[in-house]
Design a protein around this motif. Structure first.
Motif, mmCIF file in Angstrom:
data_model
loop_
_atom_site.group_PDB
_atom_site.id
_atom_site.type_symbol
_atom_site.label_atom_id
_atom_site.label_comp_id
_atom_site.label_asym_id
_atom_site.label_seq_id
_atom_site.Cartn_x
_atom_site.Cartn_y
_atom_site.Cartn_z
ATOM 1 N N GLU A 160 0.825 -1.209 0.000
ATOM 2 C CA GLU A 160 0.000 0.000 0.000
ATOM 3 C C GLU A 160 0.860 1.259 0.000
ATOM 4 N N GLY A 161 2.081 1.132 0.492
ATOM 5 C CA GLY A 161 2.963 2.292 0.603
ATOM 6 C C GLY A 161 3.782 2.575 -0.641
ATOM 7 N N GLY A 162 3.533 1.834 -1.743
ATOM 8 C CA GLY A 162 4.250 2.114 -2.975
ATOM 9 C C GLY A 162 4.974 0.920 -3.561
ATOM 10 N N VAL A 163 4.651 -0.284 -3.102
ATOM 11 C CA VAL A 163 5.336 -1.514 -3.530
ATOM 12 C C VAL A 163 6.842 -1.373 -3.273
ATOM 13 N N LEU A 164 7.174 -1.150 -2.018
ATOM 14 C CA LEU A 164 8.558 -0.991 -1.588
ATOM 15 C C LEU A 164 9.060 -2.320 -1.044
ATOM 16 N N VAL A 165 10.040 -2.901 -1.707
ATOM 17 C CA VAL A 165 10.587 -4.194 -1.299
ATOM 18 C C VAL A 165 11.648 -3.972 -0.230
ATOM 19 N N VAL A 166 11.525 -4.673 0.895
ATOM 20 C CA VAL A 166 12.473 -4.505 1.994
ATOM 21 C C VAL A 166 13.836 -5.059 1.583
ATOM 22 N N GLN A 167 14.887 -4.306 1.871
ATOM 23 C CA GLN A 167 16.241 -4.718 1.529
ATOM 24 C C GLN A 167 16.699 -5.848 2.446
ATOM 25 N N PRO A 168 17.298 -6.904 1.880
ATOM 26 C CA PRO A 168 17.724 -8.054 2.691
ATOM 27 C C PRO A 168 18.647 -7.693 3.857
#
Length: 398
Positions: A191-199
């Motif tokens: 919902e926040g912008g399709v932000l993938v969390v960095q490993p």
């Protein structure tokens, strides 16, 4: 307010599109006027198997002839089977069934607090989340959500929540205190912008939890059930949470949610500590069982990974080359196209041309096709999106 809205008996809390959808099959939907739409939103990541999947339909019809509801005062065999399927295919040892993602996250928050207060005896209660996150719309979960817009008009908010910027390790370290019970995070902030969390960041979050005795909660409401190319998104990172939550795709559109946890948390949820009248009914768990079995039997997480790779490739070749587009990102079949300006007009024009998709914040187009999506359907959607962006920018330049 339109005349139809004035005449409606519904609260007007949804800004509904002017479409009435009445039928669905696979990747396609039809409205009450006979118009056909290619569905790249899946009810917001819910119909992961497409519309009206055969096995789920058959399982539901059979269950409707047998038993609907008995309450959780009794053993429900379907619950045991659904829970066993989930635990056998995840890092969890125990499952609590509920009706939605918000309820699953509420249960996770309650479990974390009760574990610290009743099992560990620490009295801890604070939950740390991240800016741009979304965890639900109950008072607790909207407070946990890192977006101010969902909190407007609902003051005072419950105490015990902090939110810090994503990928800001110093801010996270500073937020941890003697009352911190858990850190809660989505693998992809959809919902926040399709932000993938960095490993590397997630690895540091895990280390902080171990260092300070905190529980790690993963919100997999939108990323779970094969959506990202793994059955659960945490599998991409090689990091196991203490607690994680599911809903949306878990029952193919039947209202259902689940909160899963490690075995050492069982002592926190003793009889009477938490409950749900409609959580895990025979009907809901029938839909869950059929959905989970289908995902596993048809190896849909791998299909989502393959089709997601193809979708991103096509978007990079035909859409990302446009100067209006800043970035294409995502995991599996959860894809965001970040644009330079708001994209709501593009969404509305897409509906007129027969393609359904949603936003993820004002400037991001979010694509959520079902996990059976074909290359031909992807090609059709990408071609339409490229045309939509071209036509949108051409009009604005004129």
């Amino acid at each position: 307010m339109s005349a139809s809205e004035q005449a409606s008996s519904l609260f007007q809390n949804y800004a509904r599109y002017p479409i009435s959808l009445v039928k669905g099959q696979g990747s396609w939907l039809w409205d009450d006027k006979g118009n056909k739409y290619l569905d790249f939103m899946c009810g917001i990541a819910v119909t992961n198997l497409g519309h009206a999947p055969k096995k789920v339909t058959e399982k539901l019809k059979a269950q409707l002839d047998e038993l609907w509801h008995v309450s959780n005062l009794f053993h429900i065999p379907n619950q045991e089977k659904a829970a066993s399927l989930l635990t056998a295919n995840s890092c969890a040892d125990a499952v609590f069934f509920c009706n939605s993602g918000a309820e699953a996250n509420e249960a996770a928050i309650k479990l974390a607090r009760r574990y610290h207060q009743k099992v560990k005896g620490t009295g801890r209660f604070e939950i740390i989340t991240f800016h741009q996150s979304f965890h639900g719309r109950t008072l607790a979960t909207l407070t946990a959500t890192g977006q101010d817009k969902v909190k407007d008009g609902f003051l005072p908010l419950p105490a015990g929540f902090k939110s810090v910027p994503l990928h800001d390790l110093d801010a996270l370290k500073a937020a941890i205190g003697p009352n911190t019970a858990a850190i809660m995070i989505e693998m992809v902030l959809a919902e926040g912008g399709v932000l993938v969390v960095q490993p590397d960041f997630l690895k540091a979050v895990k280390a902080l939890c171990e260092q300070h005795g905190l529980l790690l909660i993963f919100d997999e409401v939108q990323t779970g059930m094969g959506r990202t190319g793994k059955l659960f998104a945490y599998e991409h990172y090689g990091i196991e949470p203490d607690i994680f939550t599911l809903a949306k795709g878990i029952a193919s559109g039947f209202p259902a949610g689940a909160m899963l946890g490690k075995g050492y948390l069982k002592d926190a949820f003793t009889p009477g500590s938490h409950g749900s009248t409609f959580g895990g009914t025979p009907i809901a768990t029938a839909a869950m069982i059929a959905t989970i079995e289908t995902i596993l039997e048809d190896q849909l997480p791998q299909r989502a990974a393959d089709m997601g790779e193809y979708l991103i490739q096509q978007l990079n070749e035909k859409v990302a080359v446009h100067p209006f587009v800043n970035d294409v990102r995502g995991l599996g079949l959860l894809i965001g196209i970040e644009c330079k300006e708001p994209v709501n007009d593009i969404v509305l024009e897409g509906q007129k041309r027969g393609l359904l998709f949603v936003t993820a914040g004002p400037n991001v187009i979010r694509l959520l096709p079902n996990l059976y999506i074909t290359k031909e359907e992807i090609d059709q959607a990408v071609g339409m999106i490229a045309e939509l962006i071209h036509d949108h920018t051409a009009v604005n330049k004129a």
